[in-house]
Design an enzyme around this catalytic site. Sequence first.
Site, short mmCIF file in Angstrom:
data_model
loop_
_atom_site.label_atom_id
_atom_site.label_comp_id
_atom_site.label_asym_id
_atom_site.label_seq_id
_atom_site.Cartn_x
_atom_site.Cartn_y
_atom_site.Cartn_z
N THR A 90 0.89 -1.18 0.00
CA THR A 90 0.00 0.00 0.00
C THR A 90 0.92 1.22 0.00
O THR A 90 1.06 1.88 1.02
CB THR A 90 -0.90 0.02 1.24
OG1 THR A 90 -0.07 -0.10 2.41
CG2 THR A 90 -1.91 -1.09 1.22
N ASN A 207 2.82 3.15 15.16
CA ASN A 207 4.01 3.55 14.39
C ASN A 207 4.31 5.04 14.56
O ASN A 207 5.48 5.43 14.65
CB ASN A 207 3.83 3.22 12.90
CG ASN A 207 4.32 1.81 12.59
OD1 ASN A 207 4.73 1.09 13.48
ND2 ASN A 207 4.28 1.43 11.32
N LEU A 249 15.05 4.30 22.13
CA LEU A 249 15.54 5.57 22.68
C LEU A 249 16.94 5.88 22.15
O LEU A 249 17.65 6.67 22.74
CB LEU A 249 15.57 5.51 24.21
CG LEU A 249 14.24 5.62 24.96
CD1 LEU A 249 14.47 5.59 26.47
CD2 LEU A 249 13.49 6.89 24.58
N CYS A 259 8.23 1.92 6.57
CA CYS A 259 6.99 2.03 7.35
C CYS A 259 6.80 3.37 8.05
O CYS A 259 5.78 4.03 7.84
CB CYS A 259 6.92 0.91 8.38
SG CYS A 259 7.03 -0.71 7.61
N LYS A 262 6.16 6.47 5.80
CA LYS A 262 4.88 6.30 5.09
C LYS A 262 3.70 6.48 6.06
O LYS A 262 2.73 7.16 5.75
CB LYS A 262 4.88 4.90 4.46
CG LYS A 262 3.57 4.44 3.86
CD LYS A 262 3.76 3.16 3.07
CE LYS A 262 3.75 1.89 3.89
NZ LYS A 262 2.44 1.42 4.31
C1 UGA Z 1 8.46 -0.53 12.13
C2 UGA Z 1 7.86 -0.84 13.51
O1 UGA Z 1 8.89 -0.88 14.50
C3 UGA Z 1 7.14 -2.19 13.48
O2 UGA Z 1 6.52 -2.42 14.75
C4 UGA Z 1 6.07 -2.14 12.39
O3 UGA Z 1 5.37 -3.37 12.28
C5 UGA Z 1 6.74 -1.86 11.05
O4 UGA Z 1 7.43 -0.59 11.13
C6 UGA Z 1 5.68 -1.83 9.98
O5 UGA Z 1 4.89 -0.87 9.97
O6 UGA Z 1 5.55 -2.80 9.23
P1 UGA Z 1 10.68 -1.27 10.82
O7 UGA Z 1 10.27 -0.29 9.76
O8 UGA Z 1 11.13 -2.62 10.42
O9 UGA Z 1 9.47 -1.50 11.86
O10 UGA Z 1 11.88 -0.56 11.58
P2 UGA Z 1 12.20 -0.09 13.06
O11 UGA Z 1 12.99 -1.13 13.75
O12 UGA Z 1 10.99 0.43 13.71
O13 UGA Z 1 13.17 1.14 12.73
C7 UGA Z 1 12.69 2.31 12.09
C8 UGA Z 1 13.77 3.36 12.01
O14 UGA Z 1 14.05 3.90 13.30
C9 UGA Z 1 15.10 2.86 11.47
O15 UGA Z 1 15.65 3.81 10.60
C10 UGA Z 1 15.94 2.70 12.74
O16 UGA Z 1 17.31 2.78 12.52
C11 UGA Z 1 15.44 3.87 13.59
N1 UGA Z 1 15.65 3.69 15.04
C12 UGA Z 1 15.04 2.68 15.69
C13 UGA Z 1 16.45 4.61 15.71
O17 UGA Z 1 17.01 5.57 15.12
N2 UGA Z 1 16.62 4.45 17.06
C14 UGA Z 1 16.03 3.44 17.76
O18 UGA Z 1 16.21 3.37 19.01
C15 UGA Z 1 15.23 2.53 17.06
#
Ligand code: UGA
Length: 435
Positions: A90, A207, A249, A259, A262
Amino acid sequence: MFVRRIAVIGTGYVGLTTGACLASLGHDVVCADVDADKIKRLTAGEVDILEPGLAELVAGGIAAGRLTFVLGAAAAVERQPEVMFLCVPTPMGVGGVADLSIVESVIEETRDLLPSGCVVVNKSTVPVGTAERTEELLVRDDVAVVSNPEFLREGSAVYDFLNPDRIVVGGSKQDAAERVAALYSRLGAPTVLTDAPSAELVKYAANCFLAMKLSYVNAVAELCDRLGADITDVTEGMGYDKRIGQAFLQPGPGWGGSCLPKDTSAMLQLADAADFEFRLIRATIDTNTRQRLRMVEKIRLAVTGKKGGSLSHVKIGLLGLTFKAGTDDLRDSPALAVAALLRQAGATLTGYDPALKPGVTHPDLNSITIAEDPYQAAQDAEALIVLTEWPEFRSLDWPRLAGEVRKPIVVDTRNLLDPAVARRAGFEWIGVGKH
Ligand code: UGA
């Protein structure tokens, strides 16, 4: 637990994980995709998504005869599924509104073929109201539609599926929602049974909250830079409060991936359409855009010694390009966003990423030379920039890297390295909200 005949439409990371995991729970699963080559490869047990444990689950499902792959949604529906999961893309469409054309075309293709009593489950992240709209498109009173959002993180999708924090199922027909919830009963997770709009909103609300948490941390890190405080200690101190928690954090070059960007944009649209100005989400997105610019200014200051110094023809080595560690996904990668800004400022970029091979093609990689290894990326660089939190960067041969670079400066946008190790090797280490 009842064993169900299940069809999963779409074999991306959500669909394939859903199909393989449901098969591992004992269900009889057929997965469909429009990509004939992919179906051929999957039928042979070949998984091209980098997702720990997924290839093993797919192989196990095929061997047990509980997981099969077919070309096209109609072929999957021929198996008379009791439940059909929609796991199709999507993408962000015009003006940040989720583009539902693929969901709609699957409904059109399967509408007259679905067996009576079948439950259509929306797993893709879709705007609130999509389940109702799907019901309208279906024009089938004997087929129910429920929303069952996924909460899988790329890189730990199998783990997250099999160890969920919660299961959320929403729909207008209670028995259909209960039947879908029962598919997961073996996992023992708390279950929220609700109406479809609420289930759909849970995904966006979760999200967006995560994105907001990260923007908040990145803003506090900026304050730490200005006040001489240490973000690691500040977040540790915050995180012991159970209402806040230690997870999510970690400051960085901004959040990205397929994700959060978006979904935050979609949430703004959703609110807008409901005549509500969701300023908190607007600020969350703006803070993220600013974070990327801030990283570039940090790099500029480190390399040129002054604010506004020129990066023209300055060679910079990038460590990490994917949107986070543990994936080969480059979609909306903050690392690439920072790289694009550096490139605009005239810098010459060489990058290394453990998940990317030299020669890999991607439109956003155009201006970055992909190195064989980190040492090659460091050659003659005036600064090294850590952009993705790959743990292996911690144990690189930092004295060797110091021998490769022109200037021993490392800007660690993830606060990943042990500053003492980098400094012992002769590097000036510059972190985020840390000194
Ligand atoms: C995210 C959500 O965490 C999932 O719960 C959700 O199901 C998914 O989107 C989705 O909508 O399908 P994801 O996109 O795989 O998962 O990635 P994340 O692990 O959430 O990381 C997102 C971004 O935040 C990355 O660029 C990551 O490096 C950054 N991040 C994450 C930080 O900068 N610091 C953190 O402490 C954690």
